[in-house]
Structures are given as structure tokens and as C-alpha cells.
Design a protein around this motif. Structure first.
Motif, PDB file in Angstrom:
ATOM      1  N   ALA A  17      13.090 -28.760   9.821  1.00 23.46           N
ATOM      2  CA  ALA A  17      13.939 -29.401  10.876  1.00 23.46           C
ATOM      3  C   ALA A  17      14.963 -28.534  11.450  1.00 23.46           C
ATOM      4  CB  ALA A  17      14.594 -30.544  10.240  1.00 23.46           C
ATOM      5  N   LEU A  18      15.537 -27.606  10.689  1.00 22.67           N
ATOM      6  CA  LEU A  18      16.467 -26.633  11.319  1.00 22.67           C
ATOM      7  C   LEU A  18      15.706 -25.656  11.919  1.00 22.67           C
ATOM      8  CD1 LEU A  18      19.524 -25.438  11.357  1.00 22.67           C
ATOM      9  CD2 LEU A  18      18.762 -24.102   9.245  1.00 22.67           C
ATOM     10  N   THR A  19      14.866 -25.273  11.784  1.00 20.97           N
ATOM     11  CA  THR A  19      13.948 -24.339  12.785  1.00 20.97           C
ATOM     12  C   THR A  19      13.587 -25.001  14.073  1.00 20.97           C
ATOM     13  OG1 THR A  19      13.051 -23.102  10.913  1.00 20.97           O
ATOM     14  CG2 THR A  19      11.840 -22.863  12.786  1.00 20.97           C
ATOM     15  N   LEU A  20      13.245 -26.093  13.929  1.00 23.10           N
ATOM     16  CA  LEU A  20      12.929 -26.969  15.349  1.00 23.10           C
ATOM     17  C   LEU A  20      13.805 -27.070  15.798  1.00 23.10           C
ATOM     18  CD1 LEU A  20      10.330 -29.402  13.938  1.00 23.10           C
ATOM     19  CD2 LEU A  20       9.859 -27.281  15.128  1.00 23.10           C
ATOM     20  N   LEU A  21      15.167 -27.290  15.431  1.00 22.51           N
ATOM     21  CA  LEU A  21      16.293 -27.748  16.119  1.00 22.51           C
ATOM     22  C   LEU A  21      16.924 -26.188  16.881  1.00 22.51           C
ATOM     23  CD1 LEU A  21      18.544 -29.697  16.499  1.00 22.51           C
ATOM     24  CD2 LEU A  21      19.753 -28.768  14.568  1.00 22.51           C
TER      25      LEU A  21
ATOM     26  N   ALA B 142       1.797 -18.774  24.188  1.00 20.39           N
ATOM     27  CA  ALA B 142       2.935 -18.087  23.703  1.00 20.39           C
ATOM     28  C   ALA B 142       3.907 -18.982  22.875  1.00 20.39           C
ATOM     29  CB  ALA B 142       3.504 -17.508  25.093  1.00 20.39           C
ATOM     30  N   LEU B 143       4.202 -20.226  23.668  1.00 21.53           N
ATOM     31  CA  LEU B 143       5.223 -21.167  23.068  1.00 21.53           C
ATOM     32  C   LEU B 143       4.657 -21.718  21.491  1.00 21.53           C
ATOM     33  CD1 LEU B 143       6.131 -23.112  26.146  1.00 21.53           C
ATOM     34  CD2 LEU B 143       7.381 -21.322  24.951  1.00 21.53           C
ATOM     35  N   THR B 144       3.159 -22.049  21.543  1.00 22.70           N
ATOM     36  CA  THR B 144       2.670 -22.583  20.348  1.00 22.70           C
ATOM     37  C   THR B 144       2.781 -21.229  19.174  1.00 22.70           C
ATOM     38  OG1 THR B 144       1.347 -23.924  21.539  1.00 22.70           O
ATOM     39  CG2 THR B 144       0.671 -23.656  19.291  1.00 22.70           C
ATOM     40  N   VAL B 145       2.338 -20.187  19.528  1.00 25.74           N
ATOM     41  CA  VAL B 145       2.444 -19.157  18.851  1.00 25.74           C
ATOM     42  C   VAL B 145       3.603 -18.955  17.989  1.00 25.74           C
ATOM     43  CG1 VAL B 145       2.033 -16.654  17.997  1.00 25.74           C
ATOM     44  CG2 VAL B 145       0.367 -18.138  19.379  1.00 25.74           C
ATOM     45  N   ALA B 146       4.917 -18.919  19.066  1.00 28.64           N
ATOM     46  CA  ALA B 146       6.152 -18.721  18.583  1.00 28.64           C
ATOM     47  C   ALA B 146       6.633 -19.850  17.708  1.00 28.64           C
ATOM     48  CB  ALA B 146       7.015 -18.465  19.679  1.00 28.64           C
ATOM     49  N   VAL B 147       6.419 -20.959  17.943  1.00 28.61           N
ATOM     50  CA  VAL B 147       6.871 -22.121  17.133  1.00 28.61           C
ATOM     51  C   VAL B 147       6.102 -21.888  15.771  1.00 28.61           C
ATOM     52  CG1 VAL B 147       6.862 -24.584  16.694  1.00 28.61           C
ATOM     53  CG2 VAL B 147       7.232 -23.903  19.034  1.00 28.61           C
ATOM     54  N   GLY B 148       4.766 -21.713  15.562  1.00 28.89           N
ATOM     55  CA  GLY B 148       4.050 -21.415  14.583  1.00 28.89           C
ATOM     56  C   GLY B 148       4.732 -20.504  13.587  1.00 28.89           C
ATOM     57  N   VAL B 149       5.011 -19.168  14.275  1.00 35.28           N
ATOM     58  CA  VAL B 149       5.470 -17.974  13.413  1.00 35.28           C
ATOM     59  C   VAL B 149       6.665 -18.435  12.721  1.00 35.28           C
ATOM     60  CG1 VAL B 149       6.161 -15.731  13.465  1.00 35.28           C
ATOM     61  CG2 VAL B 149       3.979 -16.526  14.679  1.00 35.28           C
TER      62      VAL B 149
ATOM     63  N   ALA C 182      13.895 -25.624  19.753  1.00 40.41           N
ATOM     64  CA  ALA C 182      14.061 -26.587  20.853  1.00 40.41           C
ATOM     65  C   ALA C 182      14.826 -26.079  22.179  1.00 40.41           C
ATOM     66  CB  ALA C 182      14.639 -27.962  20.358  1.00 40.41           C
ATOM     67  N   PRO C 183      16.212 -25.553  22.086  1.00 43.93           N
ATOM     68  CA  PRO C 183      16.528 -24.965  23.207  1.00 43.93           C
ATOM     69  C   PRO C 183      16.028 -23.913  23.852  1.00 43.93           C
ATOM     70  CG  PRO C 183      18.270 -25.433  21.417  1.00 43.93           C
ATOM     71  CD  PRO C 183      17.121 -25.660  20.788  1.00 43.93           C
ATOM     72  N   VAL C 184      15.450 -22.927  22.844  1.00 42.80           N
ATOM     73  CA  VAL C 184      14.714 -21.789  23.436  1.00 42.80           C
ATOM     74  C   VAL C 184      13.528 -22.122  24.420  1.00 42.80           C
ATOM     75  CG1 VAL C 184      13.462 -19.723  22.770  1.00 42.80           C
ATOM     76  CG2 VAL C 184      15.783 -20.583  21.509  1.00 42.80           C
ATOM     77  N   ILE C 185      12.858 -23.227  23.782  1.00 41.40           N
ATOM     78  CA  ILE C 185      11.494 -23.527  24.420  1.00 41.40           C
ATOM     79  C   ILE C 185      12.021 -24.358  25.654  1.00 41.40           C
ATOM     80  CG2 ILE C 185       9.451 -25.478  24.242  1.00 41.40           C
ATOM     81  CD1 ILE C 185       9.590 -24.831  21.325  1.00 41.40           C
ATOM     82  N   VAL C 186      12.990 -25.161  25.797  1.00 36.22           N
ATOM     83  CA  VAL C 186      13.565 -25.541  27.136  1.00 36.22           C
ATOM     84  C   VAL C 186      13.969 -24.734  27.938  1.00 36.22           C
ATOM     85  CG1 VAL C 186      15.284 -27.144  28.273  1.00 36.22           C
ATOM     86  CG2 VAL C 186      13.972 -27.869  25.906  1.00 36.22           C
TER      87      VAL C 186
END
Length: 444
Positions: free
Chosen positions: A284-288, A262-269, A291-295
Motif C-alpha cells: 500500500a505504501l509503494t502504491l501511495l 513502461a508504467l507497468t514495468v515500473a510499478v511491477g518492479v 501514484a503521484p509519479v504515474i500521474v
């Protein structure tokens, strides 16, 4: 009477004990003031059954204040864990007794302990590695280390076998497969990657991580059962841990893969637009933002594994249980989990880097191999690095698993009075010690 929370109501008032006798003695009695009047009540000093020093009517002093208390009605002493008058000992859903933890875990003596020991909590039952009450940070870490130390015959074989399997597989893949892929420049050469190289690299790296994840799941499942016994002070063995955990292993694997997928798909999409627009800044902005959502999701679901194993529940119920237990305590669980990760990372670094450097400089080509990138595939680096990781994982894996299990137990003690159930499971007589869990001080 003093009915304030944290104190048992004193015995009955002397005026109540004498009300019947005084009433009978005054019936039909005249007064010096005239017929039909009432005789003034006798002063306590006129009656030998009364103490000379009496508090004002209707007021009672608390023990330890230095104010006079009635001689005929001393303050009853009660042991730790008893509630207010009329409260059945050990009953659930009672009022709070002044504890900062609230609910039925309150300390009837208020936040300062009990009479005679005003600066500490009443002692809690401790049949195993933790006291049966809400835990502080130090007690959670100490419980994890104490279990590893006292149950090492069960803990170390599990983590050692898993670490050896994972590292041997990783070393062989790194030496005979990944070293042949030109994924980094060697000397004056440049990187020349084909689509097949990229796919192969991703597949082999994924297989390595999959083996590591499956090994960690197996170790976590068995360690959870060992920790559950250690809390009750019961012995454990590898065979017992396997027998108690194997029925839930498929569900635990499904839970781990489901959350990871689920986390991988969310990040990929969410990161696809960055690739479509070929924008590194957008990626970079997307990952930024992610990151808090994943944590946050990781912490919210961190107690799903022990809930699944110890409650014998399904994947969906375990996720819901973790969500419920973490709610309202996210920052506390995040802080303890982060600190545990830092501690285990430091332990791993202390063990890994010196041994891997010995492998590079003692059995490899030294700094030259580091500069040209060949050090990562040399036998010296792989063997010494693998041994270091085996040692590190053997030590850190029980700590991480133990902290997670104890966080789960701590949250259930705080919210669901699990301490009472644990006390009964440990063979503690809750009739004589009705509330073995006493709220700790302000630590943790």
C-alpha cells in the motif's frame, strides 16, 4: 515621447517639424538685448499654425486621459495586432506588449484591451471552432463540443463503430468465458481458484483491455485529424480522416504500448519487495508513493499523441515534444485533463447506471442476482449495460480526444506562435491582419 510598452509612439514633435524653419529665421537676427544675441522663440499663441493649448515641451499625453494633445500631431490609430514603431508587423521574437502571456503574443494595448474597448481583448480570427489565440478553459471545452456538433457526420460514425466493437467483444467474453471462472462467491459457495483460473482470467481481461486500447487508438488518430481540420474551418469526412491518419497508426500504437508497458514495468518492479516480504502495508505504501509519479508522467506525456499525429514525427520525438510543451504548464494541463475526466465520468454514470439497473431489475432476477453475484453475467445486465456504454463512449470519446488536441494547439500557440501559421493555413491574409491571435482576458 511615450515609449512605454502597449502604446505606439505618437507622431513627430511639432518642435522637430519647425526646427529647420526656426533655425533659418534666427540666423543673423539680433535681439533687443544686444548684437549677436538670439531672438526668443515665438510662442505658439503668436503663430496661427499652432494650437493655443500646448503640453509642456517633451511630454505627450496618452489617448483617453483627458489631457490636451497637439492638434498638428494626432495619435495615430492602429488596428489590433500591430507592434511598436520599427517592429515589422507579424514579426517573430518581438518585445512583449504588456500581455500576461508574454512574448510575441502580447497585446500592444496592454492588459486592458484597446482604446474604445478598455475591458476586453481585441477580437481574434476564428476560422473554425476556436479563436486563434491562447485559449481559456471554456474555449477548450467548447471547441471540443462544437467540433462534435458541427462535424457529427465524421465524428459519430468513428466513435460509434469503435464503441460497438469494443463492447460486443467485452459482452461475449464476460458471458461465455469469465462467467465460468469462480472469481467471486456465488451464494453459499466459496472462492476456489486454481493457477489456471488466475492465468485465464488475467489473459482474457488483458485481451478485453487490449481491444479497447486499440479501438481507442484508432478513434483518437482519426479524431485528431478531424479536429485539426475543424480548427481551420475545413470540412472533413471519415475517408479523409483515415487517409490522413493511417500512415501514423503503427507509430501511435507503438507509442501507447511503450508508455503503458513502461508504467507497468515500473510499478511491477517497485512493488516486488512487498510481495517478497508478504507485507500488505508495504504494498500500500509503494502504491501511495507511485501514484503521484504515474500521474505526473501521464500528464507530461499527454500531448505526445497529437504531436505524433500532427507533426508526423517519430515516437521518441513525440515524447520529447510533449515533455517540452507541458513543461511550465503542468498544473494547468493536469487541471483541465482532470476536469475533463470528471465530466466524462459523470456523463457515463448518468447513462450507464439507470440502463444497467433496468437490465438487472427488468430482465434479470433483481436484487437476488446482485447479492449472489450472478447479475454480472445475466443477459439483461450485459445487453443494457453494453448499450449504455456504447452511447456513453460515443459521446465522451470525442470530448476527451478534442480536449487533448486543443491543449496541444493551445500550448503551441503560447510558445511557438502557431496562431500565425494556422491563420495562413486557413487563408487569412496576415499582411492585412498581421497578428490574428490576441491574448484573451484572465480566464482559463
Amino acid at each position: 515621447m511615450n515609449d512605454s510598452p502597449g502604446w505606439a509612439t505618437p507622431g513627430s514633435s511639432p518642435s522637430e517639424d519647425r526646427s529647420g524653419q526656426d533655425g533659418q529665421g534666427s540666423k543673423g537676427s539680433g535681439s533687443e538685448g544686444g548684437a549677436g544675441g538670439t531672438q526668443p522663440p515665438a510662442q505658439p499663441s503668436d503663430d496661427p499654425r499652432w494650437s493655443a493649448a500646448q503640453p509642456p515641451p517633451g511630454q505627450w499625453s496618452n489617448p483617453g486621459t483627458g489631457e490636451p494633445a497637439p492638434a498638428q500631431a494626432p495619435q495615430p490609430q492602429q488596428g489590433p495586432g500591430w507592434g511598436s514603431p520599427g517592429q515589422q508587423p507579424g514579426a517573430r521574437g518581438g518585445p512583449s506588449y504588456g500581455s500576461p502571456y508574454g512574448g510575441q503574443y502580447g497585446n500592444q494595448y496592454g492588459p486592458y484591451g484597446h482604446p474604445g474597448a478598455p475591458w476586453g481583448p481585441p477580437p481574434a480570427a476564428k476560422p473554425g471552432v476556436i479563436p486563434l489565440r491562447p485559449l481559456g478553459l471554456g474555449e477548450i471545452l467548447d471547441g471540443a463540443v462544437s467540433t462534435m456538433r458541427s462535424h457529427w457526420r465524421s465524428v459519430l460514425p468513428i466513435t460509434l463503430v469503435v464503441a460497438v466493437i469494443v463492447q460486443v467483444f467485452g459482452v461475449l467474453v464476460q458471458k461465455y468465458v469469465l462467467a465460468d471462472l469462480d472469481t467471486y462467491p456465488r451464494g453459499d459457495s466459496t472462492i476456489d481458484l486454481s493457477a489456471g483460473d488466475i492465468v485465464g482470467y488475467i489473459a482474457l481481461t488483458g485481451a478485453t483491455y487490449l481491444v479497447q486500447i486499440l479501438g481507442t487508438i484508432l478513434a483518437t488518430a482519426m479524431l485528431t485529424m478531424i479536429f485539426s481540420r475543424a480548427i481551420l474551418g475545413q470540412p472533413s469526412s471519415v475517408a479523409t480522416a483515415w487517409r490522413e491518419s493511417r500512415s501514423q497508426l503503427p507509430r501511435l500504437i507503438g507509442l501507447t504500448l511503450l508508455v503503458g508497458l513502461a508504467l507497468t514495468v515500473a510499478v511491477g518492479v517497485l512493488i516486488v519487495p512487498a510481495f517478497l516480504f508478504e507485507s500488505l502495508a508495504l504494498a500500500a505504501l509503494t502504491l501511495l508513493v507511485l501514484a503521484p509519479v504515474i500521474v505526473w508522467l501521464g500528464v507530461a506525456l499527454s500531448l505526445a499523441s497529437p504531436a505524433l499525429m500532427l507533426e508526423k514525427s517519430t515516437v521518441s520525438k513525440a515524447i520529447a515534444r510533449s515533455w517540452k510543451l507541458v513543461k511550465g504548464s503542468w498544473w494547468r494541463i493536469f487541471g483541465i485533463t482532470l476536469l475533463t475526466g470528471i465530466i466524462t465520468a459523470i456523463i457515463t454514470g448518468i447513462i450507464y447506471y439507470p440502463l444497467s439497473m433496468i437490465g438487472v431489475f427488468g430482465f434479470g432476477n433483481g436484487l437476488d442476482s446482485v447479492m449472489d453475484g450472478s447479475a454480472s453475467s445475466s443477459w439483461g445486465f450485459l445487453i443494457f449495460g453494453g448499450v449504455a456504454l456504447i452511447i456513453a463512449q460515443t459521446i465522451t470519446m470525442p470530448i476527451q480526444a478534442g480536449v487533448t488536441v486543443l491543449l496541444y494547439v493551445d500550448q503551441r500557440i503560447r510558445r511557438e506562435a502557431l496562431d500565425l501559421d494556422l491563420a495562413r493555413a486557413a487563408g487569412i491574409d496576415t499582411a492585412t491582419d498581421p497578428h490574428p491571435g490576441a491574448a484573451p482576458g484572465h480566464g482559463g
